[in-house]
Design a protein around this motif. Structure first.
Motif, PDB file in Angstrom:
ATOM      1  N   ILE A 122       0.854  -1.193   0.000  1.00  0.00           N
ATOM      2  CA  ILE A 122       0.000   0.000   0.000  1.00  0.00           C
ATOM      3  C   ILE A 122       0.892   1.246   0.000  1.00  0.00           C
ATOM      4  CG2 ILE A 122      -1.996  -0.977   1.212  1.00  0.00           C
ATOM      5  CD1 ILE A 122      -0.663   0.360   3.807  1.00  0.00           C
ATOM      6  N   THR A 123       0.282   2.402  -0.095  1.00  0.00           N
ATOM      7  CA  THR A 123       1.023   3.657   0.015  1.00  0.00           C
ATOM      8  C   THR A 123       0.458   4.462   1.185  1.00  0.00           C
ATOM      9  OG1 THR A 123       1.327   3.648  -2.363  1.00  0.00           O
ATOM     10  CG2 THR A 123       1.786   5.710  -1.228  1.00  0.00           C
ATOM     11  N   LEU A 124       1.321   4.838   2.089  1.00  0.00           N
ATOM     12  CA  LEU A 124       0.944   5.675   3.229  1.00  0.00           C
ATOM     13  C   LEU A 124       1.608   7.040   3.059  1.00  0.00           C
ATOM     14  CD1 LEU A 124       1.455   3.035   6.077  1.00  0.00           C
ATOM     15  CD2 LEU A 124      -0.735   4.032   5.415  1.00  0.00           C
ATOM     16  N   PRO A 125       1.176   8.061   3.808  1.00  0.00           N
ATOM     17  CA  PRO A 125       1.801   9.387   3.654  1.00  0.00           C
ATOM     18  C   PRO A 125       3.196   9.459   4.284  1.00  0.00           C
ATOM     19  CG  PRO A 125       0.068   9.480   5.306  1.00  0.00           C
ATOM     20  CD  PRO A 125       0.025   8.099   4.726  1.00  0.00           C
ATOM     21  N   TYR A 126       4.079   8.552   3.826  1.00  0.00           N
ATOM     22  CA  TYR A 126       5.437   8.475   4.391  1.00  0.00           C
ATOM     23  C   TYR A 126       6.195   9.793   4.197  1.00  0.00           C
ATOM     24  CZ  TYR A 126      10.254   6.933   5.168  1.00  0.00           C
ATOM     25  OH  TYR A 126      11.546   6.818   5.645  1.00  0.00           O
ATOM     26  N   GLN A 127       6.127  10.317   2.977  1.00  0.00           N
ATOM     27  CA  GLN A 127       6.872  11.529   2.656  1.00  0.00           C
ATOM     28  C   GLN A 127       6.401  12.713   3.498  1.00  0.00           C
ATOM     29  OE1 GLN A 127       9.624  10.669   1.028  1.00  0.00           O
ATOM     30  NE2 GLN A 127      10.142  12.780   1.505  1.00  0.00           N
ATOM     31  N   GLU A 128       5.071  12.799   3.677  1.00  0.00           N
ATOM     32  CA  GLU A 128       4.513  13.892   4.501  1.00  0.00           C
ATOM     33  C   GLU A 128       4.996  13.786   5.943  1.00  0.00           C
ATOM     34  OE1 GLU A 128       2.923  12.243   2.176  1.00  0.00           O
ATOM     35  OE2 GLU A 128       1.033  13.195   1.577  1.00  0.00           O
ATOM     36  N   LEU A 129       4.968  12.558   6.473  1.00  0.00           N
ATOM     37  CA  LEU A 129       5.433  12.358   7.855  1.00  0.00           C
ATOM     38  C   LEU A 129       6.919  12.702   7.966  1.00  0.00           C
ATOM     39  CD1 LEU A 129       5.158  11.343  10.795  1.00  0.00           C
ATOM     40  CD2 LEU A 129       5.616   9.028   9.955  1.00  0.00           C
ATOM     41  N   TYR A 130       7.692  12.216   7.004  1.00  0.00           N
ATOM     42  CA  TYR A 130       9.135  12.484   7.012  1.00  0.00           C
ATOM     43  C   TYR A 130       9.398  13.994   6.987  1.00  0.00           C
ATOM     44  CZ  TYR A 130      14.055  12.529   5.823  1.00  0.00           C
ATOM     45  OH  TYR A 130      15.408  12.782   5.858  1.00  0.00           O
ATOM     46  N   GLN A 131       8.684  14.695   6.113  1.00  0.00           N
ATOM     47  CA  GLN A 131       8.873  16.144   5.962  1.00  0.00           C
ATOM     48  C   GLN A 131       8.491  16.889   7.247  1.00  0.00           C
ATOM     49  OE1 GLN A 131      10.460  17.323   3.167  1.00  0.00           O
ATOM     50  NE2 GLN A 131      10.610  19.152   4.452  1.00  0.00           N
ATOM     51  N   ILE A 166       3.232  -3.485  15.204  1.00  0.00           N
ATOM     52  CA  ILE A 166       1.959  -2.862  14.847  1.00  0.00           C
ATOM     53  C   ILE A 166       2.150  -2.167  13.501  1.00  0.00           C
ATOM     54  CG2 ILE A 166       0.133  -1.255  15.558  1.00  0.00           C
ATOM     55  CD1 ILE A 166       0.679  -3.728  17.435  1.00  0.00           C
ATOM     56  N   LEU A 167       1.294  -2.532  12.549  1.00  0.00           N
ATOM     57  CA  LEU A 167       1.370  -1.947  11.211  1.00  0.00           C
ATOM     58  C   LEU A 167       0.050  -1.231  10.900  1.00  0.00           C
ATOM     59  CD1 LEU A 167       2.953  -4.956   9.250  1.00  0.00           C
ATOM     60  CD2 LEU A 167       4.126  -3.057  10.377  1.00  0.00           C
ATOM     61  N   LEU A 168       0.037  -0.482   9.813  1.00  0.00           N
ATOM     62  CA  LEU A 168      -1.196   0.162   9.368  1.00  0.00           C
ATOM     63  C   LEU A 168      -1.624  -0.433   8.037  1.00  0.00           C
ATOM     64  CD1 LEU A 168      -0.524   3.990   9.983  1.00  0.00           C
ATOM     65  CD2 LEU A 168      -1.835   2.436  11.421  1.00  0.00           C
ATOM     66  N   LYS A 169      -2.876  -0.910   7.978  1.00  0.00           N
ATOM     67  CA  LYS A 169      -3.422  -1.344   6.684  1.00  0.00           C
ATOM     68  C   LYS A 169      -3.752  -0.117   5.853  1.00  0.00           C
ATOM     69  CE  LYS A 169      -5.400  -5.668   8.327  1.00  0.00           C
ATOM     70  NZ  LYS A 169      -6.616  -6.387   8.698  1.00  0.00           N
ATOM     71  N   GLU A 170      -4.146   0.923   6.570  1.00  0.00           N
ATOM     72  CA  GLU A 170      -4.279   2.273   6.009  1.00  0.00           C
ATOM     73  C   GLU A 170      -4.265   3.208   7.209  1.00  0.00           C
ATOM     74  OE1 GLU A 170      -8.020   3.105   4.119  1.00  0.00           O
ATOM     75  OE2 GLU A 170      -9.127   1.841   5.514  1.00  0.00           O
ATOM     76  N   LEU A 171      -4.220   4.504   6.952  1.00  0.00           N
ATOM     77  CA  LEU A 171      -4.217   5.453   8.056  1.00  0.00           C
ATOM     78  C   LEU A 171      -5.472   5.234   8.903  1.00  0.00           C
ATOM     79  CD1 LEU A 171      -1.912   7.364   8.440  1.00  0.00           C
ATOM     80  CD2 LEU A 171      -3.289   9.213   7.514  1.00  0.00           C
ATOM     81  N   GLY A 172      -5.301   5.055  10.209  1.00  0.00           N
ATOM     82  CA  GLY A 172      -6.445   4.859  11.095  1.00  0.00           C
ATOM     83  C   GLY A 172      -6.883   3.414  11.223  1.00  0.00           C
ATOM     84  N   ASP A 173      -6.169   2.493  10.575  1.00  0.00           N
ATOM     85  CA  ASP A 173      -6.542   1.071  10.640  1.00  0.00           C
ATOM     86  C   ASP A 173      -5.331   0.205  11.019  1.00  0.00           C
ATOM     87  OD1 ASP A 173      -7.760  -1.365  10.423  1.00  0.00           O
ATOM     88  OD2 ASP A 173      -7.974  -1.330   8.234  1.00  0.00           O
TER      89      ASP A 173
END
Length: 359
Positions: free
Chosen positions: A281-290, A327-334
């Motif tokens: 999947i794709t999570l907002p990795y770049q946003e979090l990193y920034q 603990i992983l995320l299937k999507e943000l909030g899940d």
């Protein structure tokens, strides 16, 4: 003042958040105690100890002890010394312990309260943003050289009194540390409040109202999970999002090199990456990193042994067999609890650390 009531299967207590609450501690006492014993640290004592003593001393005999600031004080030696002081001060089963300080003090004083004469009442008075997380949920502990919080128990406070004015005296590193846990809460909650947090700039002065709102939101997420699973048999593990690597880094570097929140921030990035690889999947990795970069979270780590980190991740209280529970995320909030083979994890961690140091 805002109030959240935490109701678990075994008890309930209120978390009160507001300005100047340290001057009104006696208003939060539901009974009269034979003595009040305050446990605080060398950073907090000169700032707030007097205020708290004054607010309770007209009705109670008060004693206190001050331990050196820093994670190093969560040790068996200091625990034993405090026990001795409490006994010598005449504290008995009808006494009250107040934990005045950050997460370290909450954990240490809470463990003293849980084990002093098989348990006395205690109140959490957090003075850091990070402690919005540790002061709620009743986990108390001291560290063992082999790992963080390995000696502890579940022992809820009778109240949490959160005076937001005390947050203005914490250093920037502590603000950063605390907000990492708020960010964590924002990502495991439904709906996620990460979008809102993204605009928070920690480099300027903090706005009391926004701070109160962010803390409340973080505590509400935690409260909901703790109410459903007080003893961490199931979904309470979601609160460890970012902590599997975070705790391993803290222990491997030596407690205090990175603050808890700084280590968790790196752990969050890694958990994002693992989630993306595991679930495709794709999570907002770049946003979090920034966001972490903009708010000056430290990313540069010394050369670390991946094998040692993996060993620590397996030793983390949540590990089972040759797999690492994460603990992983299937999507943000899940969020979801996954076990991952340590050989795959080794490859992913090597990649991650290489990338982190090259950024």
């Amino acid at each position: 003042m805002k109030k959240i009531t935490i109701k678990t299967s075994s008890n309930q207590y209120d978390v009160s958040i507001g300005k100047g609450l340290r001057y009104q501690v006696s208003d939060f006492l539901t009974q009269s105690y034979s003595q009040i014993f305050i446990i605080t640290d060398s950073n907090v004592a000169p700032l707030y100890l007097e205020d708290v003593i004054e607010s309770v001393q007209k009705d109670h005999r008060v004693n206190y002890t001050v331990v050196p600031a820093g994670e190093g004080s969560k040790s068996s030696r200091l625990y034993f010394d405090i026990m001795t002081e409490a006994i010598q001060s005449g504290l008995d089963r009808d006494g009250l312990i107040i934990a005045l300080g950050g997460g370290m003090i909450g954990d240490l004083a809470g463990f003293v309260a849980a084990t002093f004469m098989r348990g006395v009442d205690f109140i959490q008075m957090p003075t850091t943003i990070l402690a919005h997380d540790s002061s709620v949920g009743g986990k108390v502990a001291i560290n063992h050289p082999e790992g963080k919080n390995l000696i502890g128990c579940f022992y809820p406070p009778v109240a949490v009194i959160y005076d937001v004015e005390t947050l203005h005296t914490i250093p920037f590193t502590e603000i950063r540390s605390g907000y990492a846990e708020i960010v964590k809460h924002s990502m495991i909650s439904q709906p996620p409040f990460w979008q809102k947090l993204q605009n928070t700039n920690l480099n300027g002065p903090l706005n009391d109202d926004q701070l109160k709102q962010d803390l409340l939101k973080g505590i509400e997420v935690k409260a909901k999970i703790v109410e459903e699973d007080e003893r961490e048999t199931n979904i309470r593990q979601y609160l460890n999002f970012g902590h599997t690597l975070g705790h391993a880094l803290e222990a491997e570097l030596g407690y205090g090199k990175l603050t808890h929140g700084e280590a968790v921030a790196i752990g969050l990035l890694f958990a994002f990456q693992v989630s993306e690889k595991y679930y495709h999947i794709t999570l907002p990795y770049q946003e979090l990193y920034q966001w972490l970069l903009d708010n000056q979270y430290p990313f540069h780590l010394p050369q670390l042994s991946v094998a040692k980190l993996i060993k620590r991740m397996k030793r983390d209280k949540k590990a089972k067999s040759q797999k690492i529970t994460m603990i992983l995320l299937k999507e943000l909030g899940d969020p979801a609890i996954q076990q991952i083979d340590d050989q795959i994890m080794t490859v992913w961690l090597e990649d991650f650390l290489r990338e982190l140091n090259h950024h």
